[in-house]
Design a protein around this motif. Structure first.
Motif, PDB file in Angstrom:
ATOM      1  N   THR A 123      31.731 121.806 -23.430  1.00  0.00           N
ATOM      2  CA  THR A 123      33.076 122.376 -23.551  1.00  0.00           C
ATOM      3  C   THR A 123      33.269 123.008 -24.932  1.00  0.00           C
ATOM      4  O   THR A 123      32.453 122.797 -25.844  1.00  0.00           O
ATOM      5  CB  THR A 123      34.135 121.279 -23.350  1.00  0.00           C
ATOM      6  N   GLU A 124      34.348 123.735 -25.091  1.00  0.00           N
ATOM      7  CA  GLU A 124      34.661 124.325 -26.389  1.00  0.00           C
ATOM      8  C   GLU A 124      34.854 123.243 -27.443  1.00  0.00           C
ATOM      9  O   GLU A 124      34.433 123.392 -28.589  1.00  0.00           O
ATOM     10  CB  GLU A 124      35.923 125.189 -26.284  1.00  0.00           C
ATOM     11  N   ASN A 125      35.455 122.134 -27.050  1.00  0.00           N
ATOM     12  CA  ASN A 125      35.670 121.028 -27.986  1.00  0.00           C
ATOM     13  C   ASN A 125      34.344 120.437 -28.450  1.00  0.00           C
ATOM     14  O   ASN A 125      34.173 120.136 -29.641  1.00  0.00           O
ATOM     15  CB  ASN A 125      36.527 119.949 -27.322  1.00  0.00           C
ATOM     16  N   LEU A 126      33.389 120.277 -27.521  1.00  0.00           N
ATOM     17  CA  LEU A 126      32.078 119.744 -27.892  1.00  0.00           C
ATOM     18  C   LEU A 126      31.370 120.722 -28.837  1.00  0.00           C
ATOM     19  O   LEU A 126      30.695 120.302 -29.785  1.00  0.00           O
ATOM     20  CB  LEU A 126      31.224 119.490 -26.653  1.00  0.00           C
ATOM     21  N   CYS A 127      31.502 122.017 -28.582  1.00  0.00           N
ATOM     22  CA  CYS A 127      30.891 123.022 -29.456  1.00  0.00           C
ATOM     23  C   CYS A 127      31.464 122.920 -30.869  1.00  0.00           C
ATOM     24  O   CYS A 127      30.727 123.023 -31.856  1.00  0.00           O
ATOM     25  CB  CYS A 127      31.131 124.419 -28.889  1.00  0.00           C
ATOM     26  N   LYS A 128      32.765 122.703 -30.987  1.00  0.00           N
ATOM     27  CA  LYS A 128      33.386 122.540 -32.303  1.00  0.00           C
ATOM     28  C   LYS A 128      32.904 121.260 -32.984  1.00  0.00           C
ATOM     29  O   LYS A 128      32.706 121.227 -34.199  1.00  0.00           O
ATOM     30  CB  LYS A 128      34.904 122.517 -32.163  1.00  0.00           C
ATOM     31  N   GLN A 129      32.694 120.198 -32.191  1.00  0.00           N
ATOM     32  CA  GLN A 129      32.173 118.949 -32.748  1.00  0.00           C
ATOM     33  C   GLN A 129      30.769 119.165 -33.319  1.00  0.00           C
ATOM     34  O   GLN A 129      30.425 118.632 -34.383  1.00  0.00           O
ATOM     35  CB  GLN A 129      32.140 117.868 -31.667  1.00  0.00           C
ATOM     36  N   PHE A 130      29.967 119.950 -32.587  1.00  0.00           N
ATOM     37  CA  PHE A 130      28.604 120.206 -33.057  1.00  0.00           C
ATOM     38  C   PHE A 130      28.628 121.019 -34.348  1.00  0.00           C
ATOM     39  O   PHE A 130      27.853 120.756 -35.273  1.00  0.00           O
ATOM     40  CB  PHE A 130      27.805 120.934 -31.975  1.00  0.00           C
ATOM     41  N   ARG A 131      29.520 122.004 -34.438  1.00  0.00           N
ATOM     42  CA  ARG A 131      29.633 122.792 -35.661  1.00  0.00           C
ATOM     43  C   ARG A 131      30.013 121.898 -36.836  1.00  0.00           C
ATOM     44  O   ARG A 131      29.443 122.009 -37.927  1.00  0.00           O
ATOM     45  CB  ARG A 131      30.659 123.904 -35.482  1.00  0.00           C
ATOM     46  N   LYS A 132      30.979 121.003 -36.634  1.00  0.00           N
ATOM     47  CA  LYS A 132      31.402 120.085 -37.696  1.00  0.00           C
ATOM     48  C   LYS A 132      30.265 119.148 -38.081  1.00  0.00           C
ATOM     49  O   LYS A 132      30.060 118.849 -39.271  1.00  0.00           O
ATOM     50  CB  LYS A 132      32.617 119.275 -37.234  1.00  0.00           C
TER      51      LYS A 132
END
Length: 368
Positions: A123-132
């Motif tokens: 999901t978009e949220n998981l992608c943001k978690q990976f970036r962080k």
């Protein structure tokens, strides 16, 4: 759509193949077989289950053929585990001596901490978690480089029909500004290293070779004798703009290192052998730290600092950014002007003294 069979050389099994025609490559194997004369209950059961699988494969192949030219993708063509798709993408697109793609997969696995993740969970949220996750662990352009490769994979999966809406489309890759400016070696420090024995001679010679060529650790580590011709070296760095390898003219000091290490005999006998015998990069950096202390160089120097020093010292001699970028294997001058430059003056007093002195000021302004 037919499935054919033929006996193996021994004559005890039937091997099955897709019969798509009589041309080359039109009879690929299904990977299945049956026993010609099953003797045990297990062999008889194997034959029954194989015939069921053959019917399934035949049906799947018919659906695939009917889907050609349409936007429909048969469900059996999708991988249930997104990590399997990721790994296949890495195998097909990985470039030699470029670890960004494989490292992006390694760290994505470290984030999710499991061996299976369905595409629906990307999901978009998981992608943001990976970036962080990446920005919390790395500095400089590394987080952006790793996340950009992750975006390649998700973009490809979107094109292949795994996602109706690209979950990473609105998540930009970002770097993390380094809190510590990368140190460089000055000319006199080059000389100090040359007159101070390194605890590991191969590491010392390899690092000095980087200082005089601008090569990365991975390029020096994998450098082979057949890449050297006279005073020229053909590197593994490929220019994006031309698609051709970078050819470097070796400085006399770099040539001295090469000649010192060159084995006796015909180069054809050892051309595919490595020039340097280096330990792991982390071990090399630990040895370099010890070497710097022995040479009384009070700076935090790693292998990559040799590459930066190569760039800065050339710029000090007024070599233009485009030439430095080419020598370092970059397609543009962006990295040279942003990362591989002098961040602090070599001699503050010499710089400040360039300002007008009291003696040069008009008499009515003099206060000294």
């Amino acid at each position: 759509m037919n499935i054919g069979k033929r006996k193996n050389p021994k004559g005890d099994r039937y091997n099955y193949f897709y019969d798509l025609g009589r041309g080359p490559g039109q009879r690929p194997s299904t990977g299945l077989f049956t026993y010609v004369k099953p003797k045990t209950q297990a062999e008889k059961l194997h034959n029954l289950e194989t015939k069921v699988l053959l019917d399934v494969k035949k049906g799947q192949t018919i659906i695939e053929m009917q889907a050609v030219g349409s936007e429909y993708i048969p469900q059996h063509k999708f991988k249930a585990n997104f990590l399997d798709y990721y790994e296949d993408y890495v195998k097909q697109n990985r470039r030699k001596n470029n670890r960004h793609l494989i490292n992006s997969l390694t760290h994505f696995k470290a984030l999710i901490k499991k061996d299976f993740i369905a595409p629906i969970d990307i999901t978009e949220n998981l992608c943001k978690q990976f970036r962080k996750y990446l920005m919390d662990r790395f500095t400089g352009e590394t987080p952006a480089n790793y996340f950009a490769r992750f975006k390649w994979v998700v973009n490809a999966a979107t094109s292949d029909g795994y996602f109706r809406k690209n979950p990473v489309e609105k998540v930009a890759a970002r770097g993390t500004p380094s809190k510590r400016l990368k140190e460089i070696l000055e000319v006199e420090e080059y000389f100090a290293l040359m007159t101070t024995p390194c605890p590991n001679q191969q590491v010392g010679l390899g690092f000095l070779f980087t200082c005089y060529t601008g090569l990365r650790w991975c390029d020096v580590d994998t450098l082979k004798w057949n890449q050297l011709a006279g005073h020229h070296l053909t590197t593994t760095i490929i220019q994006k703009k031309t698609g051709l390898p970078v050819v470097l003219f070796l400085h006399p000091m770099a040539m001295a290192i090469v000649n010192y290490l060159r084995p006796a005999g015909d180069i054809s006998e050892y051309g595919d052998q490595r020039v340097f015998r280096l330990p792991h990069q982390d071990t090399c950096n630990k040895i370099i730290t010890i070497w710097m202390n022995l040479a009384k160089i009070l700076k935090h120097i790693t292998w990559s600092c040799g590459r930066t020093s190569f760039s800065v010292l050339l710029q000090d001699r007024r070599v233009d950014d485009a030439t430095v970028a080419y020598l370092m294997g970059h397609a543009t001058t962006k990295q040279v002007s942003s990362a591989y430059k002098r961040h602090r003056p070599k001699d503050q007093s010499a710089t400040i003294s360039l300002l007008p002195s009291p003696e040069e000021m008009p008499a009515h302004f003099r206060i000294l």
